[in-house]
Scaffold this motif. Structure first.
Motif, PDB file in Angstrom:
ATOM      1  N   LEU A 715       0.855  -1.188   0.000  1.00  0.00           N
ATOM      2  CA  LEU A 715       0.000   0.000   0.000  1.00  0.00           C
ATOM      3  C   LEU A 715       0.886   1.232   0.000  1.00  0.00           C
ATOM      4  CD1 LEU A 715      -2.639   1.621   0.415  1.00  0.00           C
ATOM      5  CD2 LEU A 715      -2.397   1.207   2.875  1.00  0.00           C
ATOM      6  N   LEU A 716       0.656   2.142  -0.974  1.00  0.00           N
ATOM      7  CA  LEU A 716       1.424   3.383  -1.080  1.00  0.00           C
ATOM      8  C   LEU A 716       0.475   4.564  -1.012  1.00  0.00           C
ATOM      9  CD1 LEU A 716       3.680   2.297  -4.081  1.00  0.00           C
ATOM     10  CD2 LEU A 716       4.399   2.451  -1.708  1.00  0.00           C
ATOM     11  N   MET A 717       0.902   5.663  -0.340  1.00  0.00           N
ATOM     12  CA  MET A 717       0.052   6.851  -0.230  1.00  0.00           C
ATOM     13  C   MET A 717       0.907   8.093  -0.407  1.00  0.00           C
ATOM     14  SD  MET A 717      -2.645   7.897   2.761  1.00  0.00           S
ATOM     15  CE  MET A 717      -3.809   6.664   2.192  1.00  0.00           C
ATOM     16  N   THR A 718       0.327   9.115  -1.110  1.00  0.00           N
ATOM     17  CA  THR A 718       1.073  10.347  -1.386  1.00  0.00           C
ATOM     18  C   THR A 718       0.607  11.480  -0.474  1.00  0.00           C
ATOM     19  OG1 THR A 718      -0.467  11.331  -2.988  1.00  0.00           O
ATOM     20  CG2 THR A 718       1.048   9.633  -3.812  1.00  0.00           C
ATOM     21  N   ASP A 719       1.321  12.612  -0.588  1.00  0.00           N
ATOM     22  CA  ASP A 719       1.010  13.765   0.266  1.00  0.00           C
ATOM     23  C   ASP A 719      -0.288  14.468  -0.139  1.00  0.00           C
ATOM     24  OD1 ASP A 719       1.887  14.828  -2.090  1.00  0.00           O
ATOM     25  OD2 ASP A 719       3.437  16.111  -1.218  1.00  0.00           O
ATOM     26  N   LYS A 720      -0.952  14.020  -1.192  1.00  0.00           N
ATOM     27  CA  LYS A 720      -2.264  14.576  -1.553  1.00  0.00           C
ATOM     28  C   LYS A 720      -3.381  13.562  -1.347  1.00  0.00           C
ATOM     29  CE  LYS A 720      -1.108  18.456  -4.514  1.00  0.00           C
ATOM     30  NZ  LYS A 720      -1.437  19.163  -5.779  1.00  0.00           N
ATOM     31  N   GLY A 721      -3.057  12.495  -0.629  1.00  0.00           N
ATOM     32  CA  GLY A 721      -4.089  11.529  -0.273  1.00  0.00           C
ATOM     33  C   GLY A 721      -4.386  10.506  -1.338  1.00  0.00           C
ATOM     34  N   TYR A 722      -3.567  10.447  -2.401  1.00  0.00           N
ATOM     35  CA  TYR A 722      -3.735   9.405  -3.418  1.00  0.00           C
ATOM     36  C   TYR A 722      -3.110   8.116  -2.901  1.00  0.00           C
ATOM     37  CZ  TYR A 722      -5.537  12.386  -7.147  1.00  0.00           C
ATOM     38  OH  TYR A 722      -6.327  13.206  -7.919  1.00  0.00           O
ATOM     39  N   ALA A 723      -3.738   6.990  -3.240  1.00  0.00           N
ATOM     40  CA  ALA A 723      -3.236   5.711  -2.757  1.00  0.00           C
ATOM     41  C   ALA A 723      -3.537   4.619  -3.762  1.00  0.00           C
ATOM     42  CB  ALA A 723      -3.859   5.379  -1.400  1.00  0.00           C
ATOM     43  N   LYS A 724      -2.796   3.510  -3.594  1.00  0.00           N
ATOM     44  CA  LYS A 724      -3.048   2.335  -4.434  1.00  0.00           C
ATOM     45  C   LYS A 724      -2.420   1.118  -3.768  1.00  0.00           C
ATOM     46  CE  LYS A 724       1.172   2.739  -7.159  1.00  0.00           C
ATOM     47  NZ  LYS A 724       1.799   2.740  -8.487  1.00  0.00           N
ATOM     48  N   ARG A 725      -2.876  -0.060  -4.226  1.00  0.00           N
ATOM     49  CA  ARG A 725      -2.292  -1.312  -3.794  1.00  0.00           C
ATOM     50  C   ARG A 725      -1.580  -1.939  -4.990  1.00  0.00           C
ATOM     51  NH1 ARG A 725      -6.579  -5.052  -2.596  1.00  0.00           N
ATOM     52  NH2 ARG A 725      -7.946  -3.711  -3.833  1.00  0.00           N
ATOM     53  N   THR A 726      -0.315  -2.259  -4.799  1.00  0.00           N
ATOM     54  CA  THR A 726       0.456  -2.861  -5.888  1.00  0.00           C
ATOM     55  C   THR A 726       0.987  -4.210  -5.427  1.00  0.00           C
ATOM     56  OG1 THR A 726       1.131  -0.693  -6.711  1.00  0.00           O
ATOM     57  CG2 THR A 726       2.467  -2.585  -7.408  1.00  0.00           C
ATOM     58  N   PRO A 727       0.799  -5.266  -6.211  1.00  0.00           N
ATOM     59  CA  PRO A 727       1.291  -6.587  -5.822  1.00  0.00           C
ATOM     60  C   PRO A 727       2.806  -6.579  -5.620  1.00  0.00           C
ATOM     61  CG  PRO A 727      -0.251  -6.772  -7.642  1.00  0.00           C
ATOM     62  CD  PRO A 727       0.019  -5.313  -7.468  1.00  0.00           C
ATOM     63  N   VAL A 728       3.244  -7.299  -4.599  1.00  0.00           N
ATOM     64  CA  VAL A 728       4.685  -7.390  -4.305  1.00  0.00           C
ATOM     65  C   VAL A 728       5.420  -7.980  -5.513  1.00  0.00           C
ATOM     66  CG1 VAL A 728       6.394  -8.555  -2.838  1.00  0.00           C
ATOM     67  CG2 VAL A 728       4.337  -7.585  -1.817  1.00  0.00           C
ATOM     68  N   SER A 729       4.771  -8.847  -6.241  1.00  0.00           N
ATOM     69  CA  SER A 729       5.408  -9.524  -7.385  1.00  0.00           C
ATOM     70  C   SER A 729       5.834  -8.546  -8.468  1.00  0.00           C
ATOM     71  CB  SER A 729       4.448 -10.573  -7.974  1.00  0.00           C
ATOM     72  OG  SER A 729       3.227  -9.957  -8.368  1.00  0.00           O
ATOM     73  N   GLU A 730       5.261  -7.323  -8.503  1.00  0.00           N
ATOM     74  CA  GLU A 730       5.632  -6.345  -9.540  1.00  0.00           C
ATOM     75  C   GLU A 730       6.950  -5.635  -9.246  1.00  0.00           C
ATOM     76  OE1 GLU A 730       3.112  -3.790 -11.476  1.00  0.00           O
ATOM     77  OE2 GLU A 730       1.337  -5.075 -11.441  1.00  0.00           O
ATOM     78  N   PHE A 731       7.483  -5.803  -8.031  1.00  0.00           N
ATOM     79  CA  PHE A 731       8.757  -5.163  -7.680  1.00  0.00           C
ATOM     80  C   PHE A 731       9.885  -6.147  -7.976  1.00  0.00           C
ATOM     81  CE2 PHE A 731       5.522  -3.007  -5.264  1.00  0.00           C
ATOM     82  CZ  PHE A 731       5.888  -1.671  -5.332  1.00  0.00           C
ATOM     83  N   ASP A 732      10.400  -6.036  -9.204  1.00  0.00           N
ATOM     84  CA  ASP A 732      11.406  -6.994  -9.678  1.00  0.00           C
ATOM     85  C   ASP A 732      12.699  -6.887  -8.860  1.00  0.00           C
ATOM     86  OD1 ASP A 732       9.650  -7.782 -11.626  1.00  0.00           O
ATOM     87  OD2 ASP A 732      10.417  -6.319 -13.099  1.00  0.00           O
ATOM     88  N   GLU A 733      13.367  -8.025  -8.731  1.00  0.00           N
ATOM     89  CA  GLU A 733      14.634  -8.082  -8.008  1.00  0.00           C
ATOM     90  C   GLU A 733      15.721  -7.357  -8.789  1.00  0.00           C
ATOM     91  OE1 GLU A 733      17.400 -11.724  -7.449  1.00  0.00           O
ATOM     92  OE2 GLU A 733      15.873 -11.866  -5.860  1.00  0.00           O
ATOM     93  N   GLN A 734      16.554  -6.557  -8.074  1.00  0.00           N
ATOM     94  CA  GLN A 734      17.652  -5.810  -8.700  1.00  0.00           C
ATOM     95  C   GLN A 734      18.906  -5.918  -7.840  1.00  0.00           C
ATOM     96  OE1 GLN A 734      15.213  -2.002  -9.056  1.00  0.00           O
ATOM     97  NE2 GLN A 734      16.369  -1.951 -10.963  1.00  0.00           N
ATOM     98  N   GLY A 735      20.018  -5.436  -8.398  1.00  0.00           N
ATOM     99  CA  GLY A 735      21.259  -5.410  -7.633  1.00  0.00           C
ATOM    100  C   GLY A 735      21.240  -4.275  -6.608  1.00  0.00           C
ATOM    101  N   ARG A 736      22.006  -4.439  -5.540  1.00  0.00           N
ATOM    102  CA  ARG A 736      22.063  -3.444  -4.471  1.00  0.00           C
ATOM    103  C   ARG A 736      22.677  -2.133  -4.945  1.00  0.00           C
ATOM    104  NH1 ARG A 736      25.884  -1.777  -1.265  1.00  0.00           N
ATOM    105  NH2 ARG A 736      27.388  -3.371  -1.913  1.00  0.00           N
ATOM    106  N   ASN A 737      22.190  -1.039  -4.373  1.00  0.00           N
ATOM    107  CA  ASN A 737      22.704   0.323  -4.577  1.00  0.00           C
ATOM    108  C   ASN A 737      22.453   0.847  -5.991  1.00  0.00           C
ATOM    109  OD1 ASN A 737      23.777   2.615  -3.365  1.00  0.00           O
ATOM    110  ND2 ASN A 737      25.864   2.188  -4.096  1.00  0.00           N
ATOM    111  N   GLY A 738      21.342   0.428  -6.603  1.00  0.00           N
ATOM    112  CA  GLY A 738      20.949   1.009  -7.880  1.00  0.00           C
ATOM    113  C   GLY A 738      19.918   2.109  -7.668  1.00  0.00           C
TER     114      GLY A 738
END
Length: 813
Positions: A715-738
């Motif tokens: 769950l993500l929320m912005t400073d104007k009250g916008y929000a959404k639910r994004t599946p964890v699976s959409e956050f692809d694995e990457q190398g550290r410090n990118g």
């Protein structure tokens, strides 16, 4: 009848209030500092103490004279030198006479001068006093122009600026006082040790503090006890400020019935015996689980000395209970050394060596002035003796001249002309009695003359040689030490013996309990039954809602991690019991040393140590792992994670074996999913390695351990009250410090920053808490589900500011 109008010339001065206050207050502050609260470095006395001693000396109330009423002494001091309240003078005099307050009392009191139980002295009309023998060493040579005098408050008398102080009274008797914004607390020392230390400094002016501390090992308190100095004492002697521990002197006795007795025979300095025993009783009642072994507390003190007894029941270890008493009562106290004194006309914080140097300088002035005074007196006597000897050797001519003279003046002039005498010599001859004309008297005059000549030679040698001057000072100091010094009363402990670690769990009755951390940042302890009742009772105030709920027992310890990178260790029983609708206590109220703005991130127990690693993440994009064994310490506060300036810890949790990755969300809508294997394992002081490269003004607002491909949502929320639910699976694995991947599409309409994030795993509701205090409880299925780089929908109105929102999952749904 005519009336006459009188007109007064008045000048009205207009001035800003802050300027008037500044001028007036600074004058007051300077007076309190210089004329009331702080001692002079030369004699170690505050003005009221100096005036009391001088008054008694002036009245002739000496050690070999009868006692005089205290009221007489106080009245004389008030009327001549100290224009303040009689209570302040009498209280100061009483303290000078109390053997448990002064290491070497300067007043010999007769009557009720108070007690170690805190009893006050009898009224001044009932008590009597005189100077103690050692006080005479403070005043010795005062009549030989050894110190400067100044007019008293009404210019009718003169009083000394300081006393000759023929021994280092500042170190021997110490001093305490509170001025305006300044305080002093100089501990007392042993007279013999201090004199040896001063003599060492005289012999070796370049010697080190270590050399002096071979003699002046530590303070020596009149009430005895034991102390441990360590670094605190070393720091105090170097800089003038430090802390030492003072502990009561105790021993353990066995009774015929099988019980044990903890017997206290000496107590820490400035601790009232009755108050100490009351505190022991209070602590034993308030912490029954710890002090269940105490059967009785009584005071068996008499004229022979202190004997406070704590009776221990059969089957309980008195040594362990004694260690607990050291921790929780005044059987062990901290003495804060703060050697602030008046030196060179202003308040200064001095270490041991500067204090000794100032004292030696003072003694050089005193002995020089005394020697000069004695020399002038001896030279005058030599001059007169020379004239008398001339007269006696020519007695017939002297008598003839006197008889032939019409009057004294003529006789004086004739003698001066006949024998080439001065007016002083001629007058001495005229004043001489006839009995001095015998042969025996002539011999006595010649012998006296030889002695005076020898004395003059000796005094001139002192004034002509600094080495000889210092030798005189040393000899007189050693003589005072030989006459008055006594044995050390306060024994020194090794630092390792002083550090007592008590395992309080040994004394506990183990019970299951729950630790609750509320959204208001408070901690409370609840029994499982009370917790269940609280859940069933229904709605709670927002600040009382739990953030963390921890199941443990009363024998355990809590390991608390904070946003300042610290770890606090606290026994579970130290958290107060409270009902669900009670606030609990803040961390600041439960522990000392909590910084401003320090908040609890997470709480773990010893069972979490089985997870081997602890993961940390900061708002500056750094991450690290630390071996759990590094947190298995006995200290109540340690550094858990090093932080760069301006950085803050936002995550501190044990390893989750089922989660192989860590997800980071930043305020500018970026994200990165990295393998935990890429995170370096570091020590407690390590700051970590880069997890994500941050954009300008961005910071990490959320991190969590995740399992790649897991079913949950972010769950993500912005400073104007916008929000959404994004599946964890959409956050692809990457190398550290990118730089990471876009997690939220930010723009003028959706918002300029992501201000909240939360992992949703079958969570039905969440609470949005705004900085304004507004609270919104949202059904998670009402928040739209959307991909990473999308804008979501507005679900809350009027949210602004990067730190405006906190997202909480509701524990009790």
């Amino acid at each position: 009848m005519k009336t006459k109008q009188i007109v007064f010339n008045e000048e009205i001065i207009e001035e800003a209030l802050e300027e008037v206050m500044h001028t007036s207050f600074m004058t007051y502050a300077e007076y309190v500092t210089m004329e009331r609260a702080l001692p002079r470095v030369e004699d170690g006395l505050k003005p009221v103490q100096r005036r009391i001693l001088y008054t008694m000396y002036d009245l002739g109330i000496l050690p070999d004279k009868p006692y005089k009423k205290s009221a007489r002494i106080v009245g004389e001091a008030l009327g001549k030198y100290h224009p303040h309240g009689d209570t302040s003078v009498y209280d100061a005099m009483v303290r000078l006479a109390q053997p448990y307050a002064m290491r070497m009392p300067l007043v010999d009191g007769h009557g009720n001068f108070g007690s170690m139980d805190g009893d006050s002295a009898a009224a001044m009309r009932y008590t009597e006093a005189r100077l103690s023998p050692l006080a005479l060493e403070m005043l010795r040579d005062l009549n030989k122009d050894t110190v400067p005098f100044r007019p008293n408050f009404d210019d009718t008398e003169r009083e000394p600026d300081m006393l000759p102080a023929r021994y280092p009274n500042l170190l021997v008797n110490g001093a305490s006082g509170i001025a305006v914004g300044i305080a002093t607390n100089v501990p007392p020392h042993n007279l013999g040790e201090v004199i040896k230390g001063v003599v060492t400094r005289i012999d070796h002016p370049e010697c080190s503090l270590k050399d002096v501390m071979k003699h002046i090992k530590a303070p020596d308190f009149p009430t005895g006890g034991s102390l441990v100095g360590g670094e605190g004492l070393q720091q105090a002697y170097e800089t003038g400020r430090g802390k030492i521990l003072i502990r009561a002197k105790t021993h353990i006795e066995k009774t015929n019935s099988g019980k044990s007795l903890i017997v206290v025979t000496e107590i820490p300095y400035e601790v009232k015996k009755s108050a100490m025993l009351e505190k022991i009783l209070s602590v034993s009642e308030n912490k029954k689980e710890l002090f269940a072994g105490i059967d009785d507390i009584r005071d068996e003190s008499d004229r022979e000395g202190i004997r406070a007894v704590i009776e221990i029941k059969k089957g309980h270890d008195p040594e362990k209970i004694l260690n607990l008493l050291y921790k929780y009562t005044d059987l062990q106290t901290t003495f804060g050394i703060n050697m602030m004194v008046i030196a060179d006309g202003s308040p200064r914080q001095l270490g041991l060596l500067p204090i000794i140097d100032y004292y030696i300088k003072h003694q050089k002035n005193v002995v020089t002035r005394r020697t000069q005074f004695d020399l002038e007196k001896a030279e005058k006597r030599e001059h007169i003796l020379l004239g008398l000897i001339i007269a006696v050797k020519n007695i017939d001519r002297v008598i003839k001249i006197i008889r032939a003279s019409k009057n004294t003046e003529e006789a004086k002039k004739s003698l001066m002309q006949e024998f080439n005498l001065t007016g002083i010599q001629a007058q001495a001859i005229l004043d001489m009695r006839l009995a001095r004309l015998t042969n025996l008297e002539v011999e006595l005059l010649e012998n006296e003359y030889k002695e005076v000549v020898a004395l003059i030679k000796y005094l001139r040698s002192i004034l002509g040689s600094e080495a000889k001057l210092l030798e005189v000072i040393k000899d007189e100091l050693v003589a005072i030490g030989d006459k008055y010094a006594d044995k050390r009363r306060t024994q020194l402990m090794n630092e390792e013996h002083a550090n007592i670690e008590v395992d309080e769990s040994e004394f506990m009755v183990v019970e299951d309990c729950a630790i609750v951390l509320t959204r208001g940042g408070n901690l409370k302890r609840m029994s499982p039954k009370a917790l269940q009742k609280g859940i069933e009772a229904g709605e709670l105030e927002e600040k009382l809602q739990p953030v963390t709920l921890l199941q443990t027992d009363t024998a355990s310890k809590l390991y608390i991690f904070t946003n300042k990178g610290n770890m606090m260790m606290m026994p579970t029983v130290s958290v107060p019991e409270a009902r669900m609708k009670e606030a609990g206590k803040s961390l600041n109220a439960l522990m000392s040393g909590i910084d401003a703005g320090e908040e609890i991130l997470n709480i773990i127990t010893k069972t979490d140590f089985e997870k081997k690693l602890m993961y940390f993440a900061t708002s500056g994009g750094l991450v690290k792992a630390t071996d759990m064994n590094e947190f298995d310490v006995k200290k109540s506060k340690i550094m858990a994670c090093g932080l760069k300036d301006g950085d803050e810890l936002i995550y501190a949790k044990p390893d989750d074996p089922s989660a192989r990755n860590m997800l980071f969300i930043t305020s500018d809508g970026m994200s990165i999913n990295i393998k935990k294997d890429e995170i370096s394992t570091m020590g407690r002081s390590g700051k970590g390695v880069g997890a994500i490269k941050l954009g300008k003004n961005a910071k990490v607002i959320f991190t969590e351990q995740i399992e790649n491909g897991q079913d949950g949502e972010v769950l993500l929320m912005t400073d104007k009250g916008y929000a959404k639910r994004t599946p964890v699976s959409e956050f692809d694995e990457q190398g550290r410090n990118g730089k990471g991947l876009k997690a939220y599409l930010l723009n003028d309409s959706t918002g300029r920053a992501v201000v909240g994030a939360l992992i949703l795993n079958n969570i039905a509701t969440v609470t949005v808490l705004q900085k304004s205090g507004d609270m919104h409880k949202l059904q998670t299925d009402s928040i739209p589900q959307d991909a990473r780089n999308t804008k979501g929908e507005q679900v809350v109105l009027a949210i602004m500011g990067n730190d405006a929102v906190k997202l909480y999952r509701n524990i009790f749904e």
